[in-house]
Motif scaffolding. Structure first.
Motif, PDB file in Angstrom:
ATOM      1  N   ARG A  52       0.869  -1.082  -0.148  1.00 43.29           N
ATOM      2  CA  ARG A  52      -0.164  -0.078   0.057  1.00 43.29           C
ATOM      3  C   ARG A  52       0.957   1.189  -0.038  1.00 43.29           C
ATOM      4  N   LEU A  53       0.348   2.245  -0.619  1.00 41.15           N
ATOM      5  CA  LEU A  53       1.241   3.612  -0.971  1.00 41.15           C
ATOM      6  C   LEU A  53       1.444   3.906   0.661  1.00 41.15           C
ATOM      7  N   ASP A  54       0.311   3.940   1.627  1.00 39.80           N
ATOM      8  CA  ASP A  54       0.672   4.784   2.639  1.00 39.80           C
ATOM      9  C   ASP A  54       1.744   3.971   3.704  1.00 39.80           C
ATOM     10  N   VAL A  87       2.969   9.617  -7.512  1.00 41.34           N
ATOM     11  CA  VAL A  87       3.214   8.216  -8.027  1.00 41.34           C
ATOM     12  C   VAL A  87       3.642   8.459  -9.444  1.00 41.34           C
ATOM     13  N   GLU A 122      -1.077  11.670  -5.871  1.00 38.57           N
ATOM     14  CA  GLU A 122      -1.681  10.416  -5.662  1.00 38.57           C
ATOM     15  C   GLU A 122      -2.566  10.483  -4.071  1.00 38.57           C
ATOM     16  N   ARG A 145      -3.528   2.664  -2.262  1.00 32.93           N
ATOM     17  CA  ARG A 145      -3.114   2.396  -3.854  1.00 32.93           C
ATOM     18  C   ARG A 145      -2.090   1.143  -3.630  1.00 32.93           C
ATOM     19  N   LEU A 156       1.020  -0.672  -4.900  1.00 35.82           N
ATOM     20  CA  LEU A 156       2.439  -0.120  -5.518  1.00 35.82           C
ATOM     21  C   LEU A 156       3.192  -1.147  -6.244  1.00 35.82           C
ATOM     22  N   ASP A 193       6.936   1.602  -9.905  1.00 34.52           N
ATOM     23  CA  ASP A 193       6.299   2.892  -9.386  1.00 34.52           C
ATOM     24  C   ASP A 193       7.347   3.782  -8.901  1.00 34.52           C
ATOM     25  N   VAL A 206       7.948   6.931  -6.264  1.00 31.64           N
ATOM     26  CA  VAL A 206       6.981   7.645  -5.405  1.00 31.64           C
ATOM     27  C   VAL A 206       7.912   8.785  -4.802  1.00 31.64           C
TER      28      VAL A 206
END
Length: 234
Positions: free
Chosen positions: A2-4, A29, A34, A39, A41, A45, A47
């Motif tokens: 996850r992005l977070d 991203v 984003e 989301r 990844l 990707d 970031v």
């Protein structure tokens, strides 16, 4: 990932602060803003936070000489934990690979590499653990053979896997087991009518506790030690 979670691991920011940065549009991203924390990844990707590319930190691996009185937990409301011995950033992210009781001393491994931790602790790998123990009653000559045959623990349907018990003197022994049952060493001696008064873990697999470490001290594992533990077939 996850992005977070990625941003939190890369920056050591708490997840609540990461969500604020996402909401403000500070995270991109692949050069596109984003705001979706969930989301997923891919490895491709890129970031950025405030324009700076983020990278996950390298996994960390530590050995600690655990003293008595500490619990092998990340948080405890009553007792200090093994993490209190470490002077490291984001130490709350570390996992404990092989826990010890509060009154047991010796080798504890800590890492933020979950896969490596699984290789060390999974029962399927039968990683050996070596302990030095002292008992309340004298150790009898028949015990090594009994341990080699498999000790039957109370409330267990099957006996323990064969273990190697070496008598060092009347009250002291070295024990090598390849399981991690709850309070296993203490229960094994109790099943033989004895009681463990001191318990110290000397090794996990082939990795010995560094004798230069005093109780409460720790050090990084070498790359050789990391590979040794993950590749050795117990």
């Amino acid at each position: 990932m996850r992005l977070d979670k990625f941003v939190a691991h890369a920056t050591h920011l708490p997840r609540s602060e990461v969500r604020k940065r996402l909401k403000s549009g500070a995270v991109t991203v692949n050069d596109t803003k984003e705001k979706q924390a969930a989301r997923q990844l891919t490895f491709e990707d890129i970031v950025r936070l405030h324009g700076e590319i983020l990278h996950l930190p390298e996994p960390r691996y530590f050995m600690l000489h655990k003293p008595q009185g500490l619990v092998c937990s990340n948080h405890d409301g009553e007792h200090p934990t093994v993490l209190d011995c470490l002077n490291e950033p984001n130490k709350e992210a570390l996992q404990i690979a092989g826990r010890l009781d509060i009154d047991t001393t010796g080798l504890v491994l800590l890492t933020d590499d979950g896969q490596w931790n699984h290789q060390i602790t999974s029962p399927a790998h039968h990683k050996t653990k070596t302990y030095r123990l002292r008992t309340a009653e004298a150790l009898t000559p028949d015990l090594p053979a009994r341990f080699a045959a498999g000790i039957q623990l109370k409330d267990e349907s099957r006996p323990c896997r064969p273990a190697q018990l070496t008598l060092l003197d009347d009250y002291t022994a070295r024990l090598i087991i390849s399981e991690g049952k709850y309070h296993q060493v203490k229960r094994m001696l109790a099943a033989c009518g004895n009681r463990v008064t001191e318990l110290h873990r000397e090794a996990i697999g082939e990795l010995q506790l560094d004798t230069s470490l005093n109780a409460g001290q720790y050090r990084h594992l070498t790359s050789t030690e990391v590979k040794q533990l993950s590749s050795s077939n117990e």
